[in-house]
Motif scaffolding. Sequence first.
Motif, PDB file in Angstrom:
ATOM      1  N   ALA A   1       1.141  -1.304   0.050  1.00 54.55           N
ATOM      2  CA  ALA A   1       0.140   0.026   0.206  1.00 54.55           C
ATOM      3  C   ALA A   1       0.974   1.171  -0.054  1.00 54.55           C
ATOM      4  N   PRO A   2       0.261   2.505  -0.423  1.00 56.75           N
ATOM      5  CA  PRO A   2       1.215   3.489  -0.555  1.00 56.75           C
ATOM      6  C   PRO A   2       1.983   3.831   0.956  1.00 56.75           C
ATOM      7  N   ASP A   3       1.265   3.445   2.118  1.00 55.90           N
ATOM      8  CA  ASP A   3       1.962   3.639   3.341  1.00 55.90           C
ATOM      9  C   ASP A   3       3.149   2.727   3.782  1.00 55.90           C
ATOM     10  N   ASN A   4       3.443   1.668   2.657  1.00 50.57           N
ATOM     11  CA  ASN A   4       4.441   0.792   2.769  1.00 50.57           C
ATOM     12  C   ASN A   4       4.090  -0.375   3.977  1.00 50.57           C
ATOM     13  N   ASN A   5       2.832  -0.502   4.052  1.00 47.29           N
ATOM     14  CA  ASN A   5       2.348  -1.875   4.669  1.00 47.29           C
ATOM     15  C   ASN A   5       2.093  -2.694   3.645  1.00 47.29           C
ATOM     16  N   ILE A   6       2.296  -3.889   3.767  1.00 41.74           N
ATOM     17  CA  ILE A   6       1.840  -5.035   2.668  1.00 41.74           C
ATOM     18  C   ILE A   6       0.167  -5.054   2.645  1.00 41.74           C
ATOM     19  N   ASP A   7      -0.112  -4.884   1.469  1.00 49.14           N
ATOM     20  CA  ASP A   7      -1.555  -4.985   1.393  1.00 49.14           C
ATOM     21  C   ASP A   7      -1.879  -6.644   1.129  1.00 49.14           C
ATOM     22  N   HIS A   8      -1.237  -7.392   0.136  1.00 50.99           N
ATOM     23  CA  HIS A   8      -1.303  -8.827   0.213  1.00 50.99           C
ATOM     24  C   HIS A   8      -0.194  -9.312  -0.542  1.00 50.99           C
ATOM     25  N   LEU A   9      -0.029 -10.749  -0.396  1.00 51.93           N
ATOM     26  CA  LEU A   9       0.849 -11.522  -1.337  1.00 51.93           C
ATOM     27  C   LEU A   9       0.159 -11.854  -2.731  1.00 51.93           C
ATOM     28  N   GLN A  10       0.583 -11.833  -3.663  1.00 52.49           N
ATOM     29  CA  GLN A  10       0.144 -12.511  -4.926  1.00 52.49           C
ATOM     30  C   GLN A  10       0.787 -13.643  -5.183  1.00 52.49           C
ATOM     31  N   LEU A  11      -0.011 -14.797  -5.091  1.00 55.72           N
ATOM     32  CA  LEU A  11       0.720 -16.154  -5.346  1.00 55.72           C
ATOM     33  C   LEU A  11       0.132 -16.921  -6.332  1.00 55.72           C
ATOM     34  N   ARG A  12       1.237 -18.095  -7.163  1.00 56.36           N
ATOM     35  CA  ARG A  12       0.464 -18.957  -7.998  1.00 56.36           C
ATOM     36  C   ARG A  12       1.009 -20.228  -7.249  1.00 56.36           C
ATOM     37  N   ILE A  13      -0.303 -20.984  -7.202  1.00 58.84           N
ATOM     38  CA  ILE A  13      -0.070 -22.223  -6.690  1.00 58.84           C
ATOM     39  C   ILE A  13      -0.645 -23.208  -7.644  1.00 58.84           C
ATOM     40  N   ASN A  14       0.246 -24.206  -8.032  1.00 56.97           N
ATOM     41  CA  ASN A  14      -0.435 -25.126  -8.863  1.00 56.97           C
ATOM     42  C   ASN A  14      -0.938 -24.426 -10.368  1.00 56.97           C
ATOM     43  N   GLY A  15      -0.387 -23.616 -10.525  1.00 51.92           N
ATOM     44  CA  GLY A  15      -1.056 -22.894 -11.862  1.00 51.92           C
ATOM     45  C   GLY A  15      -1.958 -21.813 -11.666  1.00 51.92           C
ATOM     46  N   GLU A  16      -2.859 -21.912 -10.335  1.00 47.81           N
ATOM     47  CA  GLU A  16      -3.822 -20.917 -10.042  1.00 47.81           C
ATOM     48  C   GLU A  16      -3.379 -19.598  -9.212  1.00 47.81           C
ATOM     49  N   GLN A  17      -3.754 -18.644  -9.727  1.00 53.69           N
ATOM     50  CA  GLN A  17      -3.803 -17.332  -8.906  1.00 53.69           C
ATOM     51  C   GLN A  17      -4.352 -17.584  -7.502  1.00 53.69           C
ATOM     52  N   GLN A  18      -3.628 -17.097  -6.644  1.00 56.52           N
ATOM     53  CA  GLN A  18      -4.154 -16.974  -5.186  1.00 56.52           C
ATOM     54  C   GLN A  18      -3.811 -15.637  -4.785  1.00 56.52           C
ATOM     55  N   MET A  19      -4.433 -15.045  -3.568  1.00 57.58           N
ATOM     56  CA  MET A  19      -4.238 -14.153  -2.850  1.00 57.58           C
ATOM     57  C   MET A  19      -4.181 -14.377  -1.481  1.00 57.58           C
ATOM     58  N   LEU A  20      -3.061 -13.624  -0.872  1.00 61.10           N
ATOM     59  CA  LEU A  20      -2.985 -14.248   0.576  1.00 61.10           C
ATOM     60  C   LEU A  20      -2.974 -12.968   1.551  1.00 61.10           C
ATOM     61  N   THR A  21      -3.714 -12.756   2.514  1.00 58.92           N
ATOM     62  CA  THR A  21      -3.381 -11.603   3.443  1.00 58.92           C
ATOM     63  C   THR A  21      -2.895 -12.119   4.622  1.00 58.92           C
TER      64      THR A  21
END
Length: 413
Positions: free
Chosen positions: A196-216
């Motif tokens: 995020a603009p304040d340098n906190n991480i908003d989420h991790l963008q992942l690919r697991i077994n070819g599928e997009q996932q989002m982890l917070t």
Amino acid sequence: MEKIQVDIAIVGGGIAGLWALNVLKARGFSVALLEKTSLGGGQTVCSQGIIHGGMKYALTGSLTKDAQELIGVPDLWRQCLQNKDTITKDASVAANIADGMLDLTATKILAEGQYLFSTGSLATNISSFFASKTLRSAVESLPRAQYPAMLQNAAYKGQVYKLAELVLDVPSLVHNLAQLCWDNIIKVDFCSAHYAPDNNIDHLQLRINGEQQMLTAQQYVFLAGSGNQELLHAAHGGSHGDNNVPKLQLRPLHMVYVKAPGLTPLYAHCIGLSATPRITITTHVAHGGCPVWYLGGALAEDGVAREQEQQIAFAQQELSQLFPWLDLTNAQWGSLRIDRAEALRVDGKKPTAATLFTYANVNVGWPTKLAFSPLLARQISAKITAAGTIPGGSVGGVLAEFAKPEIAKYPWD
Ligand code: FAD
């Protein structure tokens, strides 16, 4: 896109990530550890498995207050490795684990101690090393009858000392740590941090077994070795203009290994004239049972400038000078280049302890040594508590369904 939610996300499944995972899980947090290749497959499985206790820093004359604390590190490991009863004696198992004391009774110990040997009379730096009171108890001068088999030859004229620092079989250590928390580990094809603009991480963008996932998560812990830099790159718009953003330094090494049926076990530092051992030898067993000597020390540091063929030729020359009686005619040789990933210190010196930086909801760590991972895990746990992170309940069942990474093999396998 699916969304995974945990209290704490750890990126990196080397020794540091696995130790921290165990400690944070025992504190009641839901934790996911993400690994993109194999567990231990970065620096961890390329290490020599030595549980340092400050000797190295005494030799280099940098036994600072920090490094003196490291003298207790081998004892901490010994308790984890050998004495499960001590770990659980005065407190609950969970409290002990939360304090970094894990049950490592399934880890293979290769050697209870190592030898220091010289080719002639001991160099001055060794004498000053023995003069250090704190370390004298850790070192024992040996009579000839107790020299290791390789140095029993009548042609060997130097002196031998024994150091009470353990050597571990690293793949079995990684397996042991992973088994304790298997459900919380996820194999990812790709993982990047979105800030995020304040340098906190908003989420991790992942690919697991070819599928997009989002982890917070509430807190993110980067223990990805040299991969930490890429994960941090998006912070501050990739500029790294802020001095608070941690920076990485890479120290390249060119290690050599030799495989031969006639090699007897040797765990030793050959002390030359410089502060870094001329050569550090550890012995391992290759798949199929053949012994392997893994060679580091100054040989690996100075060998960065040599091509593979030259480096192997240099190692052959070193071994024939140190052990002229050793026949390596049919030995198989190999070398590997690997970088040590450490925090960049303001004074430009090598770090002597584990390093942890915290900013916003991001924690970035380098253990500096495999041996210091329990200390790093304790620091991470304290920071997570200080940040007011609240255990939000178990998601273990959900995480268990994801693909798991393999355990890394030794480089010669
Ligand atoms: P690593 O083991 O490098 O693990 C990082 C992990 O993060 C890797 O598995 C990587 O795949 C993963 N990763 C990276 N980026 C991402 C991403 N974006 N997403 C998901 N996963 C990611 N120390 C000792 O105490 N004793 C020794 O004898 C010793 N010998 C050594 C010998 C050599 C040749 C080297 C290089 C080091 C040695 N060390 C030793 C130091 C020790 O190996 C390291 O300090 C320690 O292994 C670092 O562990 P780590 O978990 O931080 O990093």
